[in-house]
Design a protein around this motif. Sequence first.
Motif, PDB file in Angstrom:
ATOM      1  N   LYS B  16      10.490  12.076   0.673  1.00  0.00           N
ATOM      2  CA  LYS B  16      11.645  11.373   1.241  1.00  0.00           C
ATOM      3  C   LYS B  16      12.388  12.229   2.250  1.00  0.00           C
ATOM      4  CE  LYS B  16      13.119   7.621  -1.711  1.00  0.00           C
ATOM      5  NZ  LYS B  16      12.780   7.768  -3.133  1.00  0.00           N
ATOM      6  N   ARG B  17      12.780  13.407   1.788  1.00  0.00           N
ATOM      7  CA  ARG B  17      13.537  14.314   2.642  1.00  0.00           C
ATOM      8  C   ARG B  17      12.575  15.184   3.424  1.00  0.00           C
ATOM      9  NH1 ARG B  17      18.184  16.279  -1.543  1.00  0.00           N
ATOM     10  NH2 ARG B  17      16.599  16.170  -3.133  1.00  0.00           N
ATOM     11  N   ASP B  18      12.057  14.676   4.499  1.00  0.00           N
ATOM     12  CA  ASP B  18      10.977  15.383   5.172  1.00  0.00           C
ATOM     13  C   ASP B  18      11.500  16.484   6.092  1.00  0.00           C
ATOM     14  OD1 ASP B  18       8.422  15.996   5.628  1.00  0.00           O
ATOM     15  OD2 ASP B  18       7.921  14.187   6.740  1.00  0.00           O
ATOM     16  N   THR B  19      12.156  17.470   5.508  1.00  0.00           N
ATOM     17  CA  THR B  19      12.745  18.515   6.329  1.00  0.00           C
ATOM     18  C   THR B  19      11.836  19.728   6.478  1.00  0.00           C
ATOM     19  OG1 THR B  19      13.822  19.466   4.391  1.00  0.00           O
ATOM     20  CG2 THR B  19      15.076  17.874   5.671  1.00  0.00           C
ATOM     21  N   GLY B  20      10.762  19.770   5.695  1.00  0.00           N
ATOM     22  CA  GLY B  20       9.904  20.952   5.724  1.00  0.00           C
ATOM     23  C   GLY B  20      10.387  22.043   4.786  1.00  0.00           C
ATOM     24  N   CYS B  21      11.581  21.882   4.252  1.00  0.00           N
ATOM     25  CA  CYS B  21      12.114  22.881   3.327  1.00  0.00           C
ATOM     26  C   CYS B  21      11.387  22.806   1.999  1.00  0.00           C
ATOM     27  CB  CYS B  21      13.596  22.673   3.095  1.00  0.00           C
ATOM     28  SG  CYS B  21      14.210  23.601   1.671  1.00  0.00           S
ATOM     29  N   PRO B  22      10.921  23.943   1.510  1.00  0.00           N
ATOM     30  CA  PRO B  22      10.168  23.970   0.253  1.00  0.00           C
ATOM     31  C   PRO B  22      10.976  23.465  -0.941  1.00  0.00           C
ATOM     32  CG  PRO B  22      10.251  26.169   1.256  1.00  0.00           C
ATOM     33  CD  PRO B  22      10.981  25.251   2.175  1.00  0.00           C
ATOM     34  N   ILE B  23      12.242  23.763  -0.971  1.00  0.00           N
ATOM     35  CA  ILE B  23      13.052  23.302  -2.108  1.00  0.00           C
ATOM     36  C   ILE B  23      13.201  21.781  -2.065  1.00  0.00           C
ATOM     37  CG2 ILE B  23      15.297  23.493  -3.264  1.00  0.00           C
ATOM     38  CD1 ILE B  23      13.521  26.056  -3.318  1.00  0.00           C
ATOM     39  N   ALA B  24      13.429  21.254  -0.885  1.00  0.00           N
ATOM     40  CA  ALA B  24      13.535  19.799  -0.747  1.00  0.00           C
ATOM     41  C   ALA B  24      12.204  19.133  -1.101  1.00  0.00           C
ATOM     42  CB  ALA B  24      13.956  19.438   0.681  1.00  0.00           C
ATOM     43  N   PHE B  25      11.103  19.748  -0.693  1.00  0.00           N
ATOM     44  CA  PHE B  25       9.773  19.227  -1.022  1.00  0.00           C
ATOM     45  C   PHE B  25       9.579  19.154  -2.539  1.00  0.00           C
ATOM     46  CE2 PHE B  25       5.205  19.940  -1.839  1.00  0.00           C
ATOM     47  CZ  PHE B  25       4.626  18.949  -1.054  1.00  0.00           C
ATOM     48  N   ALA B  26       9.945  20.217  -3.197  1.00  0.00           N
ATOM     49  CA  ALA B  26       9.828  20.246  -4.659  1.00  0.00           C
ATOM     50  C   ALA B  26      10.709  19.177  -5.293  1.00  0.00           C
ATOM     51  CB  ALA B  26      10.198  21.633  -5.191  1.00  0.00           C
ATOM     52  N   LEU B  27      11.922  19.048  -4.810  1.00  0.00           N
ATOM     53  CA  LEU B  27      12.838  18.050  -5.367  1.00  0.00           C
ATOM     54  C   LEU B  27      12.317  16.636  -5.164  1.00  0.00           C
ATOM     55  CD1 LEU B  27      16.309  19.590  -4.411  1.00  0.00           C
ATOM     56  CD2 LEU B  27      15.321  19.366  -6.691  1.00  0.00           C
ATOM     57  N   ASP B  28      11.629  16.404  -4.072  1.00  0.00           N
ATOM     58  CA  ASP B  28      11.041  15.075  -3.858  1.00  0.00           C
ATOM     59  C   ASP B  28       9.955  14.776  -4.886  1.00  0.00           C
ATOM     60  OD1 ASP B  28      12.600  14.203  -1.788  1.00  0.00           O
ATOM     61  OD2 ASP B  28      11.311  15.026  -0.237  1.00  0.00           O
ATOM     62  N   HIS B  29       9.370  15.810  -5.435  1.00  0.00           N
ATOM     63  CA  HIS B  29       8.330  15.613  -6.441  1.00  0.00           C
ATOM     64  C   HIS B  29       8.898  15.449  -7.850  1.00  0.00           C
ATOM     65  CE1 HIS B  29       5.611  16.907  -3.265  1.00  0.00           C
ATOM     66  NE2 HIS B  29       4.604  16.538  -4.022  1.00  0.00           N
TER      67      HIS B  29
END
Lengths: 149, 149
Positions: B16-29
């Motif tokens: 959802k939060r396609d910012t490339g940030c690893p923390i945001a990527f993890a949170l999307d999962h």
Amino acid sequence: MTTSDEDKDPQHFTPKRDTGCPIAFALDHFGDKWSLIIIRDLLMRGHETYGQFLQGDERIATNILASRLKHLEEAGLIHKQKNAKNRRSNVYGLTQKGLALAPVMLELVRWSANYDPNTKANPQIVARITSDREGLIKEIIQKRSGKTD
Amino acid sequence: MTTSDEDKDPQHFTPKRDTGCPIAFALDHFGDKWSLIIIRDLLMRGHETYGQFLQGDERIATNILASRLKHLEEAGLIHKQKNAKNRRSNVYGLTQKGLALAPVMLELVRWSANYDPNTKANPQIVARITSDREGLIKEIIQKRSGKTD
DNA sequence: CCTTTTAACTTGCTTTTTGCAAGTTATGTG
DNA sequence: CACATAACTTGCAAAAAGCAAGTTAAAAGG
């Protein structure tokens, strides 16, 4: 590390899911969509004011930010201080309990960097998580430990 | 590890939060109140059926469980297989991507064990996170890698 | 077989949390 | 003194979580 009277036990915080499970305990502290983003901003990006959090890449809503900051403070992960020089700006910082999340944060970075084809994670940092994990953790914690911490 | 054709790339999952940030990527999962609990059950407790997840300590609601399992599967963290012997029971398991969360999980355990005065974390495991982290990670991953994985 | 269990969900509805837009207050600044 | 700004608060709509009950297909018992 100066030993001031900060990081006092937050008497008021009791976990919701009081099962004793470490994962549930952690989730009670930051198991929502925003808390870890704020902790990331504090730990990895050096953000420390309300305005800086607001302008992060993910654009958290102002009311959510206020509520998360309050919760994180009650949970003993962050603390708020008045800026003596400028009385309208507050400075947020991680407590020891918050800083101690650095290893978790780095493992999340490693995992995401590994599975996100579009990751923007810094390759040098990612490499160092494997080659010098302990050193990196100490460096980050030291960097983010304010003088008042 | 038998190399079957599992763990194929989940084409349908876009963060959802396609910012490339690893923390945001993890949170999307797994950035919600329940996903990590399910992953814990799979990784640390050997749960593998819908019914087992339902009866976990935290008592997740059945509709939430169904929706989280679906999301985790779409995100490529878990997979569902029919049980050949008993066609009404499905067996859930972690993919490589899911198993790779073991280090994150262990750092969460270490952190919580350290800050929760009422923790029920196994002291032997906690000690081993420090003394033999790599060995422990490998052991857990091997233990939870089903033959079909 | 035929009835009863049971695993794995789904549906409908209420409550809680999130998100958006606008408003407020107490400084600071030119 | 007028205006800008940091740090919130308030009100309301939308989304997600939670609860209770219902559904379906397969297995188990008699």
